[in-house]
Scaffold this active site. Structure first.
Site, short mmCIF file in Angstrom:
data_model
loop_
_atom_site.label_atom_id
_atom_site.label_comp_id
_atom_site.label_asym_id
_atom_site.label_seq_id
_atom_site.Cartn_x
_atom_site.Cartn_y
_atom_site.Cartn_z
CB SER A 143 -0.87 0.02 1.26
OG SER A 143 -1.53 1.26 1.38
CE1 TYR A 157 -4.19 -2.13 4.87
CE2 TYR A 157 -3.30 0.05 4.43
CZ TYR A 157 -3.84 -1.14 3.97
OH TYR A 157 -4.03 -1.34 2.63
P1 NAP Z 1 -11.43 -5.78 0.00
O1 NAP Z 1 -12.27 -5.31 -1.12
O2 NAP Z 1 -11.84 -5.50 1.40
O3 NAP Z 1 -11.20 -7.36 -0.18
C1 NAP Z 1 -10.40 -8.04 0.75
C2 NAP Z 1 -10.23 -9.46 0.28
O4 NAP Z 1 -9.33 -10.14 1.17
C3 NAP Z 1 -11.52 -10.25 0.29
O5 NAP Z 1 -11.48 -11.13 -0.82
C4 NAP Z 1 -11.45 -11.04 1.62
O6 NAP Z 1 -12.19 -12.26 1.59
C5 NAP Z 1 -9.97 -11.32 1.66
N1 NAP Z 1 -9.40 -11.61 2.98
C6 NAP Z 1 -9.27 -10.79 4.06
N2 NAP Z 1 -8.65 -11.41 5.07
C7 NAP Z 1 -8.40 -12.68 4.64
C8 NAP Z 1 -7.80 -13.82 5.23
N3 NAP Z 1 -7.33 -13.78 6.49
N4 NAP Z 1 -7.71 -14.96 4.50
C9 NAP Z 1 -8.18 -15.01 3.23
N5 NAP Z 1 -8.75 -13.95 2.61
C10 NAP Z 1 -8.86 -12.81 3.32
O7 NAP Z 1 -9.94 -5.20 -0.12
P2 NAP Z 1 -9.14 -4.52 -1.34
O8 NAP Z 1 -9.30 -3.06 -1.21
O9 NAP Z 1 -9.42 -5.20 -2.60
O10 NAP Z 1 -7.66 -4.84 -0.86
C11 NAP Z 1 -6.84 -5.83 -1.43
C12 NAP Z 1 -5.41 -5.54 -1.05
O11 NAP Z 1 -5.03 -4.25 -1.52
C13 NAP Z 1 -5.19 -5.51 0.47
O12 NAP Z 1 -3.94 -6.11 0.78
C14 NAP Z 1 -5.17 -4.03 0.78
O13 NAP Z 1 -4.43 -3.74 1.94
C15 NAP Z 1 -4.51 -3.49 -0.47
N6 NAP Z 1 -4.76 -2.06 -0.69
C16 NAP Z 1 -6.01 -1.60 -1.00
C17 NAP Z 1 -6.20 -0.24 -1.21
C18 NAP Z 1 -7.53 0.35 -1.56
O14 NAP Z 1 -7.65 1.58 -1.65
N7 NAP Z 1 -8.55 -0.44 -1.78
C19 NAP Z 1 -5.12 0.65 -1.09
C20 NAP Z 1 -3.87 0.13 -0.77
C21 NAP Z 1 -3.70 -1.22 -0.57
P3 NAP Z 1 -13.80 -12.29 1.85
O15 NAP Z 1 -14.44 -11.74 0.60
O16 NAP Z 1 -14.10 -13.73 2.04
O17 NAP Z 1 -14.07 -11.45 3.05
#
Ligand code: NAP
Length: 248
Positions: A143, A157
């Site tokens: 991130s 985080y």
């Molecule tokens: P999201 O929409 O909240 O989706 C999170 C995903 O991770 C879901 O598929 C969830 O499964 C899964 N998950 C969470 N904990 C888990 C575990 N312990 N074991 C297996 N699966 C798990 O998040 P996102 O925004 O797409 O984020 C994806 C990645 O990008 C993360 O690492 C996040 O930190 C990073 N990121 C995101 C942003 C942003 O702005 N969105 C910015 C920087 C970094 P379920 O569907 O079953 O709950």
């Protein structure tokens, strides 16, 4: 023959977009999820209906036994593993450090950092030429918070993601001679469900005007960077971190 990849947290957001793009690029896709079976199966169905091959795997990737079992199930279903995207990640309610509980900090570290370690360890045993594997690629989703520190919001985080970056750099050097490349992607402000978990579903819209590109990012735009790093097009890159942050 198609290459098999595992995407942790492939049921929603950036992971789901990456899984669908990987399916279009003819990878066989293992879609891991934690709780949202319906969302995971929607991703898998979309890939399979479009002529690809995908399967859903429930596992908590912060739990060692569940990770070992996950990789064994994939061994049985798909055989050789070429790629791993360590995408699963969480954040919790916006808070100052002084108000954080130890339990919460540990949950964040386990979900965001230990999951990368546990899944990479199992992947290396399958990909490394030292273990009889054919090589492969790992992409860790970090991130922009690793750079900014996310004060007053999620320093826990941000710290977990800073550690993910250091893990990426160290591991890339450790396994470079074994046919494995390890790289990272650092998204900025992307429209996904994660912001609601922090208590501010419209966070991206609040921040977007302050970004040089004046908009939030789409999961597809992060997926493109992830898949570039996973594929042969980036064959001479390892240990790098690509920021997908609208210029911040
Ligand atoms: P999201 O929409 O909240 O989706 C999170 C995903 O991770 C879901 O598929 C969830 O499964 C899964 N998950 C969470 N904990 C888990 C575990 N312990 N074991 C297996 N699966 C798990 O998040 P996102 O925004 O797409 O984020 C994806 C990645 O990008 C993360 O690492 C996040 O930190 C990073 N990121 C995101 C942003 C942003 O702005 N969105 C910015 C920087 C970094 P379920 O569907 O079953 O709950």
């Amino acid at each position: 023959m198609s290459k098999t990849i595992l995407i942790t947290g492939g049921s929603r957001g950036i992971g789901a977009a990456t899984a669908i793009l990987a399916g279009r690029q003819k990878y066989q896709v293992c879609v891991n999820y934690l709780k949202n079976e319906v969302a995971a199966h929607k991703v898998v169905d979309e890939i399979n209906h479009n002529g690809g091959k995908a399967a859903a795997y429930q596992a908590d990737v912060s739990n060692e036994n569940e990770v070992i079992d996950l990789f064994q199930r994939i061994d049985k279903d798909f055989g050789n593993l070429y790629g791993l995207v360590n995408n699963a990640g969480i954040l919790e309610a916006q808070s100052r450090v002084v108000d954080l509980e130890l339990d919460r900090f540990q949950r964040i570290i386990n979900s965001n950092l230990m999951s990368c370690f546990l899944c990479s360890k199992e992947a290396i045993k399958r990909m490394s030429t030292s273990y009889g594997g054919a090589g492969g690629a790992i992409v860790n989703v970090s991130s922009i918070a690793a750079r900014t520190g996310s004060p007053n919001e999620y320093v826990d985080y941000a710290a977990s993601k800073g550690a993910v970056d250091t893990f990426t750099i160290g591991l890339s050097k450790e396994v470079a001679g074994e046919g494995i490349r390890v790289n990272g992607v650092r998204p900025g402000f992307i429209y996904t469900d994660i912001h609601a978990d922090g208590g501010e579903p419209n966070r991206v819209d609040r921040i977007k005007e302050s970004l040089p590109l004046r908009r939030g990012g789409q999961p597809d735009e992060v997926a493109n960077a992830i898949m570039w790093l996973l594929g042969e097009e980036s064959s001479y890159s390892t240990g790098i971190l690509i920021d997908v942050t609208g210029g911040r």
